[in-house]
Design a protein around this motif. Structure first.
Motif, PDB file in Angstrom:
ATOM      1  N   ASP A 120       0.810  -1.252   0.190  1.00  0.00           N
ATOM      2  CA  ASP A 120      -0.015   0.009   0.117  1.00  0.00           C
ATOM      3  C   ASP A 120       0.912   1.409  -0.073  1.00  0.00           C
ATOM      4  N   GLU A 121       2.010   1.354   0.847  1.00  0.00           N
ATOM      5  CA  GLU A 121       2.853   2.463   0.932  1.00  0.00           C
ATOM      6  C   GLU A 121       3.307   2.774  -0.439  1.00  0.00           C
ATOM      7  N   ARG A 122       3.840   2.130  -1.204  1.00  0.00           N
ATOM      8  CA  ARG A 122       4.605   2.261  -2.444  1.00  0.00           C
ATOM      9  C   ARG A 122       3.199   2.714  -3.460  1.00  0.00           C
ATOM     10  N   MET A 123       2.346   2.179  -3.609  1.00  0.00           N
ATOM     11  CA  MET A 123       1.224   2.299  -4.462  1.00  0.00           C
ATOM     12  C   MET A 123       0.528   3.831  -4.320  1.00  0.00           C
ATOM     13  N   SER A 124       0.548   4.343  -2.725  1.00  0.00           N
ATOM     14  CA  SER A 124       0.181   5.435  -2.198  1.00  0.00           C
ATOM     15  C   SER A 124       1.071   6.389  -2.692  1.00  0.00           C
ATOM     16  N   SER A 125       2.524   6.089  -2.705  1.00  0.00           N
ATOM     17  CA  SER A 125       3.287   7.239  -3.283  1.00  0.00           C
ATOM     18  C   SER A 125       3.470   7.419  -4.696  1.00  0.00           C
ATOM     19  N   LEU A 126       3.224   6.421  -5.473  1.00  0.00           N
ATOM     20  CA  LEU A 126       2.990   6.368  -6.841  1.00  0.00           C
ATOM     21  C   LEU A 126       1.823   7.339  -7.339  1.00  0.00           C
ATOM     22  N   LEU A 127       0.603   6.966  -6.882  1.00  0.00           N
ATOM     23  CA  LEU A 127      -0.564   7.954  -6.785  1.00  0.00           C
ATOM     24  C   LEU A 127       0.008   9.463  -6.553  1.00  0.00           C
ATOM     25  N   GLY A 128       0.573   9.524  -5.479  1.00  0.00           N
ATOM     26  CA  GLY A 128       0.722  10.884  -4.974  1.00  0.00           C
ATOM     27  C   GLY A 128       1.524  11.615  -6.000  1.00  0.00           C
ATOM     28  N   TYR A 129       2.511  11.065  -6.656  1.00  0.00           N
ATOM     29  CA  TYR A 129       3.063  11.736  -7.649  1.00  0.00           C
ATOM     30  C   TYR A 129       2.517  11.769  -8.990  1.00  0.00           C
ATOM     31  N   LEU A 130       1.619  11.015  -9.038  1.00  0.00           N
ATOM     32  CA  LEU A 130       0.916  11.071 -10.399  1.00  0.00           C
ATOM     33  C   LEU A 130      -0.122  12.479 -10.071  1.00  0.00           C
ATOM     34  N   GLY A 131      -0.526  12.549  -9.131  1.00  0.00           N
ATOM     35  CA  GLY A 131      -1.293  13.802  -8.469  1.00  0.00           C
ATOM     36  C   GLY A 131      -0.440  15.100  -8.772  1.00  0.00           C
ATOM     37  N   TYR A 132       0.691  15.020  -8.280  1.00  0.00           N
ATOM     38  CA  TYR A 132       1.595  16.101  -8.106  1.00  0.00           C
ATOM     39  C   TYR A 132       1.912  16.385  -9.565  1.00  0.00           C
ATOM     40  N   ILE A 133       2.325  15.577 -10.737  1.00  0.00           N
ATOM     41  CA  ILE A 133       2.713  15.824 -11.932  1.00  0.00           C
ATOM     42  C   ILE A 133       1.431  16.136 -12.709  1.00  0.00           C
ATOM     43  N   SER A 134       0.079  15.860 -12.492  1.00  0.00           N
ATOM     44  CA  SER A 134      -1.071  16.220 -13.162  1.00  0.00           C
ATOM     45  C   SER A 134      -1.280  17.698 -12.543  1.00  0.00           C
ATOM     46  N   GLY A 135      -1.115  17.894 -11.397  1.00  0.00           N
ATOM     47  CA  GLY A 135      -1.341  19.277 -10.720  1.00  0.00           C
ATOM     48  C   GLY A 135      -0.290  20.265 -11.624  1.00  0.00           C
ATOM     49  N   MET A 136       0.962  19.915 -11.835  1.00  0.00           N
ATOM     50  CA  MET A 136       1.968  20.779 -12.556  1.00  0.00           C
ATOM     51  C   MET A 136       1.651  20.998 -13.778  1.00  0.00           C
ATOM     52  N   GLN A 137       0.720  19.909 -14.216  1.00  0.00           N
ATOM     53  CA  GLN A 137       0.082  20.232 -15.824  1.00  0.00           C
ATOM     54  C   GLN A 137      -1.077  20.949 -15.604  1.00  0.00           C
ATOM     55  N   ALA A 138      -1.440  21.416 -14.620  1.00  0.00           N
ATOM     56  CA  ALA A 138      -2.714  22.235 -14.325  1.00  0.00           C
ATOM     57  C   ALA A 138      -3.926  21.255 -14.791  1.00  0.00           C
ATOM     58  N   GLU A 139      -4.034  19.934 -14.569  1.00  0.00           N
ATOM     59  CA  GLU A 139      -5.000  19.225 -14.988  1.00  0.00           C
ATOM     60  C   GLU A 139      -5.693  18.815 -13.496  1.00  0.00           C
ATOM     61  N   ILE A 140      -6.401  19.759 -12.850  1.00  0.00           N
ATOM     62  CA  ILE A 140      -6.754  20.023 -11.520  1.00  0.00           C
ATOM     63  C   ILE A 140      -7.664  18.654 -11.458  1.00  0.00           C
ATOM     64  N   PRO A 141      -8.688  18.323 -11.897  1.00  0.00           N
ATOM     65  CA  PRO A 141      -9.524  16.990 -11.684  1.00  0.00           C
ATOM     66  C   PRO A 141      -8.819  15.646 -11.561  1.00  0.00           C
ATOM     67  N   ALA A 142      -7.954  15.377 -12.524  1.00  0.00           N
ATOM     68  CA  ALA A 142      -6.850  14.469 -12.503  1.00  0.00           C
ATOM     69  C   ALA A 142      -6.093  14.382 -11.241  1.00  0.00           C
ATOM     70  N   ALA A 143      -5.443  15.577 -11.020  1.00  0.00           N
ATOM     71  CA  ALA A 143      -4.658  15.697 -10.022  1.00  0.00           C
ATOM     72  C   ALA A 143      -5.403  15.399  -8.569  1.00  0.00           C
ATOM     73  N   MET A 144      -6.623  15.715  -8.415  1.00  0.00           N
ATOM     74  CA  MET A 144      -7.456  15.404  -7.061  1.00  0.00           C
ATOM     75  C   MET A 144      -7.873  14.024  -7.138  1.00  0.00           C
ATOM     76  N   HIS A 145      -8.301  13.542  -8.181  1.00  0.00           N
ATOM     77  CA  HIS A 145      -8.386  12.120  -8.321  1.00  0.00           C
ATOM     78  C   HIS A 145      -7.393  11.388  -7.792  1.00  0.00           C
ATOM     79  N   TYR A 146      -6.196  11.542  -8.236  1.00  0.00           N
ATOM     80  CA  TYR A 146      -4.904  10.849  -7.757  1.00  0.00           C
ATOM     81  C   TYR A 146      -4.740  10.984  -6.414  1.00  0.00           C
ATOM     82  N   LEU A 147      -4.721  12.263  -5.988  1.00  0.00           N
ATOM     83  CA  LEU A 147      -4.165  12.356  -4.411  1.00  0.00           C
ATOM     84  C   LEU A 147      -5.396  11.844  -3.526  1.00  0.00           C
TER      85      LEU A 147
END
Length: 362
Positions: A262-289
């Motif tokens: 769970d720890e690693r999958m949570s971290s990967l999802l967190g980075y996907l949220g971060y990267i999506s946020g940096m792309q200004a793709e807010i809905p996707a970023a919030m979903h991942y986070l």
């Protein structure tokens, strides 16, 4: 066999990159370069995932492998075997963070292995020494030790698509990536970046070929996940966010198929949220986070406070002020408990901006 000969022998056909060990770590300097929009510069950077990486697949290899990873159990199976117990103690010390004592224990283990002329014992001790050097940030030392281990394995008959070889190859590719992140020498940094990409490509090709040929071993799936993750953080450091996101999505896919922690999958999802946020793709970023936070809550993951603050910033940007305040407030409380001053400061800034937004709304 020296460095150049080993590289030539191992990578002459398709292993075109030069070996070097792994820390899956999006460096803060790399993260700081990712700023495609003004609001995203306020996005809270995650805690370094180096520890998370070492505590997952790498730790699995270390713990489960003390007796079997390199065939050491064939040497002697008695529970009180001095060499095996010494190696186990060194692993335990590494887990506890007592790296100085772990190093002393490993030197003792190496002497015992040499005295009994245990080929596998010597190889495994070098492998632990390499991982210890990696944990301490001694990348050049780790690189040489991993090369020594790989050379010994190849001489002993291991194939270049053996999971042990591929695991160390990913670690070595990540060392090149770390060299790129440091960026002390611009010309050399680009060379290291290219070598790292070549390494990830090789490992992905070999692992995918094994899977396509019917290899259903979860370790193979997890190694492929690690290769994509390393590639993703490198793309992120190059500010190639669409490619970084695709690589992290692949890393998550293979992590799930390999039944990762769970720890690693949570971290990967967190980075996907971060990267999506940096792309200004807010809905996707919030979903991942939100998905990452839900998983992290199960075991109070060490990146939970950072993800909560990141989610709060997204909620703020999206106009959900009450939700933003709740998320940042929880992130503040957790970061204070964890004595994580950097995230605590980000949470304070988030709460201040939420308060300003509430006042402007009246």
């Amino acid at each position: 066999m020296n460095w150049s000969r080993l590289c030539s022998a191992l990578w002459s056909k398709s292993l075109r990159f030069i070996l070097t060990p792994v820390t899956t770590q999006i460096s803060r300097t790399a993260v700081q370069r990712l700023s495609p929009s003004s609001w995203s510069r306020r996005f809270c950077s995650f805690s370094s995932p180096k520890q998370f990486h070492n505590q997952n697949y790498s730790k699995f290899i270390l713990i489960s492998g003390v007796m079997s990873f390199l065939g050491l159990e064939k040497e002697k199976e008695e529970k009180d075997d001095e060499l095996i117990m010494t190696l186990k103690r060194s692993v335990l010390l590494m887990q506890q963070g007592d790296l100085a004592k772990a190093e002393q224990m490993l030197h003792l283990a190496l002497r015992l292995a040499q005295e009994r002329m245990s080929v596998d014992g010597i190889t495994y001790t070098y492998d632990l020494m390499a991982n210890l050097a990696l944990e301490r940030g001694e990348l050049a030392k780790a690189e040489k030790l991993f090369l020594t281990v790989m050379n010994r394995l190849l001489v002993a008959g291991a194939q270049e698509n053996d999971n042990k070889i591929l695991h160390m190859s990913i670690k070595l590719a990540n060392i090149f990536a770390d060299g790129f992140f440091e960026g002390k020498d611009a010309s050399k940094a680009q060379e290291l970046c290219s070598k790292a990409h070549n390494g990830y490509d090789f490992c992905k090709e070999r692992l995918q070929k094994k899977i396509d040929s019917g290899d259903n071993d979860s370790d193979t799936y997890l190694l492929l996940s690690l290769a994509y993750e390393g590639e993703g953080r490198l793309y992120a450091g190059q500010e190639m966010l669409p490619k970084a996101r695709l690589s992290y999505e692949k890393a998550l896919e293979w992590s799930k198929r390999g039944k990762d922690t769970d720890e690693r999958m949570s971290s990967l999802l967190g980075y996907l949220g971060y990267i999506s946020g940096m792309q200004a793709e807010i809905p996707a970023a919030m979903h991942y986070l939100e998905e990452a936070i839900a998983i992290a809550r199960k075991n109070n993951g060490e990146q939970l406070q950072s993800m909560l603050v990141n989610l709060g910033m997204l909620k703020l940007y999206n106009g959900a002020l009450a939700e933003a305040r709740n998320s940042c407030k929880e992130g503040f409380n957790l970061s204070r408990q964890a004595k994580d001053s950097e995230t605590e400061n980000e949470a304070v800034r988030c709460l201040e901006e939420v308060n300003v937004a509430f006042k402007n709304k009246k």
